[in-house]
Design an enzyme around this catalytic site. Sequence first.
Site, PDB file in Angstrom:
ATOM      1  N   LYS A   1      -9.968  17.937  -6.359  1.00 38.20           N
ATOM      2  CA  LYS A   1      -8.892  17.666  -5.334  1.00 38.20           C
ATOM      3  C   LYS A   1      -7.546  18.099  -5.589  1.00 38.20           C
ATOM      4  CE  LYS A   1      -7.612  13.583  -2.538  1.00 38.20           C
ATOM      5  NZ  LYS A   1      -7.861  12.300  -2.252  1.00 38.20           N
TER       6      LYS A   1
ATOM      7  N   CYS B   1     -11.443  14.304   0.824  1.00 42.28           N
ATOM      8  CA  CYS B   1     -10.913  13.190   1.568  1.00 42.28           C
ATOM      9  C   CYS B   1      -9.327  13.747   2.106  1.00 42.28           C
ATOM     10  CB  CYS B   1     -10.476  12.163   0.450  1.00 42.28           C
ATOM     11  SG  CYS B   1      -9.810  10.629   1.035  1.00 42.28           S
TER      12      CYS B   1
ATOM     13  N   GLU C   1     -17.375  11.350  -1.694  1.00 43.52           N
ATOM     14  CA  GLU C   1     -16.172  11.648  -2.545  1.00 43.52           C
ATOM     15  C   GLU C   1     -16.702  10.659  -3.994  1.00 43.52           C
ATOM     16  OE1 GLU C   1     -11.506  12.017  -2.708  1.00 43.52           O
ATOM     17  OE2 GLU C   1     -12.161  10.246  -1.577  1.00 43.52           O
TER      18      GLU C   1
END
Length: 364
Positions: A137, A172, A55
């Site tokens: 995200k 994540c 990430e």
Amino acid sequence: MPITLSPSNSDRQVFKVAAVQAEPVWLDLQGGVDKVIRIVREAAAEGAKIIGFPEVFVPGYPWTPWANNFVVTSQVLKEYQANSLPLHSPEMDRIREAVKEADVTIVLGFAERDGASLYIAQATILPDGRIANHRRKIKPTHYEKTIFGDGSAQSIHNVVQTPYGRLGSINCWEHIQPWLKTHFYSQYPQIFVGGWWPAFPPGTGGSPYIVSGEASSRMTQNVSMEGGCFGLCCCHVVSEAGAEKMKLTGFPWFTFPGGGFSVIYGPDGGALTEPVDAGKEAILYADISLSKIDEVKLVADTMGNYSRFDLLHTEAHGQNWAPVSYSLSAEAQSNEVKVNEIDNLKSSHTFTYTRAVSEESKEA
């Protein structure tokens, strides 16, 4: 409508995938791009066909606001923003060219600078150098909200066709977003990259279990089992020098060097790689065959024989909304060129891989 996968989940071809565990070049855009290119070349030289990155690997995951007050954090974040990576930029073009030269597919995690804002982004780049998927995200976690904006709607379309199968991407704690995962599985991923932060042993400094490296790894393992797909868990390493630069020294949840927990999971949830030192850089490799997926989905296919969508289903929309829309076609077309979005929907609904033809090839 019936889906035909190509290659199918019975395909016995064996190929190599790679999960990166490495330290970012903190707060250094050019240095970060150089390191991405070095890793791509190294993994390709080892025979990897698909490479997963952590990430926001460029310019690194900012644990800083978790560990400091805003006065301290703001000093780091100003430099962080200046060294984040725009999607359409000379730096991204360098990475795309390196991927093309290496003839591989990568999922790159990066802090995306779009105008004056930042997003936790992933780009899937195919062997012809095309960005086939660009996503953000969908909901930054906890203190991440002080830095990053929410992901665009089309970020829910996060699976693309590659020469070696359908490749997905998740960032994540998206691993524990039930409705996002349902939509993800509905795109028939066969392999996915789980991009992760650096995280540390359970209970370090009184930290909650859910932020540990062990918990993070288990989230990727769970998606592998639920989705019946290979999972590449990719994360950072943080050195003492890196911790000092990011103002993390002394924060009780961390130990340095450390942060690493990369692993590759099979579709049955089994680890295909040996554990590596949490404080050391490594590229983890596994030789895989999609035929392993059949073994799992014969027992439980959450999009088929193990589903009841007549009882429970998810309704979604994944179309971006712009701040301004235009009724005149000329203005609308000009705005489309300006925004220059990657067509995630088209990519996710394509079930055969076709290599792009270069302008040079056309002329020849």
